[in-house]
Scaffold this active site. Structure first.
Site, PDB file in Angstrom:
ATOM      1  N   ASN A 151     -13.759  60.972 -53.019  1.00  0.00           N
ATOM      2  CA  ASN A 151     -14.756  61.475 -53.951  1.00  0.00           C
ATOM      3  C   ASN A 151     -16.012  60.629 -53.790  1.00  0.00           C
ATOM      4  O   ASN A 151     -15.968  59.412 -53.924  1.00  0.00           O
ATOM      5  CB  ASN A 151     -14.207  61.359 -55.377  1.00  0.00           C
ATOM      6  N   THR A 152     -17.140  61.273 -53.515  1.00  0.00           N
ATOM      7  CA  THR A 152     -18.389  60.536 -53.311  1.00  0.00           C
ATOM      8  C   THR A 152     -19.258  60.494 -54.569  1.00  0.00           C
ATOM      9  O   THR A 152     -20.388  60.028 -54.510  1.00  0.00           O
ATOM     10  CB  THR A 152     -19.211  61.174 -52.165  1.00  0.00           C
ATOM     11  N   ASP A 153     -18.717  60.962 -55.674  1.00  0.00           N
ATOM     12  CA  ASP A 153     -19.516  61.048 -56.895  1.00  0.00           C
ATOM     13  C   ASP A 153     -18.748  60.520 -58.114  1.00  0.00           C
ATOM     14  O   ASP A 153     -18.537  61.246 -59.088  1.00  0.00           O
ATOM     15  CB  ASP A 153     -19.934  62.511 -57.108  1.00  0.00           C
ATOM     16  N   PRO A 154     -18.334  59.239 -58.055  1.00  0.00           N
ATOM     17  CA  PRO A 154     -17.563  58.713 -59.187  1.00  0.00           C
ATOM     18  C   PRO A 154     -18.476  58.296 -60.341  1.00  0.00           C
ATOM     19  O   PRO A 154     -19.199  57.313 -60.250  1.00  0.00           O
ATOM     20  CB  PRO A 154     -16.858  57.492 -58.585  1.00  0.00           C
ATOM     21  N   ASN A 174     -16.846  62.520 -64.118  1.00  0.00           N
ATOM     22  CA  ASN A 174     -15.859  62.943 -63.125  1.00  0.00           C
ATOM     23  C   ASN A 174     -14.582  62.119 -63.169  1.00  0.00           C
ATOM     24  O   ASN A 174     -13.658  62.394 -62.415  1.00  0.00           O
ATOM     25  CB  ASN A 174     -16.437  62.832 -61.707  1.00  0.00           C
TER      26      ASN A 174
END
Length: 143
Positions: free
Chosen positions: A19-22, A26
């Site tokens: 996951n690149t959007d922590p 999220n």
């Protein structure tokens, strides 16, 4: 924090997908589970890593633990984050200086060598050093 670190190590190094959007929207923690369980809600922004990138991430962490600048630069190359024409000797020297400054250290190395490396690096010095180092790096399109 420990669970998040472990989760990302598993994503990077075992699964090769992360996951690149922590951010708080999220992620959540299920505190009904002893020690807390992470819940990832959204993988809308995610990335795959190839085997070389996965190995490079592990080797970069290991090189930081051991304060091994040569291995660290090799790991960067393995990850594919060095620009073509990057000077590995100069980069290795810069990484070594960062290790010696005490600003980039592992917990184990702080304990074993704390008296030897008192940091006298100012924030301005660190910013200048970072700017010099960053000219050697790129983020590959596949990240």
């Amino acid at each position: 924090a420990r669970n998040l670190g472990r989760a990302y190590l598993l994503q990077f190094c075992r699964n090769g997908f992360f996951n690149t959007d922590p951010h708080p929207g999220n992620l959540a923690v299920d505190d009904a589970v002893p020690g807390g369980r992470l819940i990832f809600y959204d993988f809308g922004q995610a990335c795959s890593l190839n085997r070389s990138q996965q190995q490079g991430i592990l080797r970069a962490m290991e090189s930081i633990i051991h304060l091994d600048s040569k291995a660290c630069v090799h790991a960067f190359k393995e990850m594919g984050v060095l620009k073509d024409g990057a000077d590995p000797t100069k980069l290795e020297q810069m990484v070594s200086e960062n290790f010696a400054s005490g600003r980039v250290r592992s917990r184990a190395s702080r304990v074993s060598s704390a008296p030897q490396h008192a940091s006298t690096v100012t924030e301005q010095d660190a910013a200048q050093s970072s700017a010099k180092m960053m000219k050697f790096f790129q983020i590959p399109a596949e990240y």
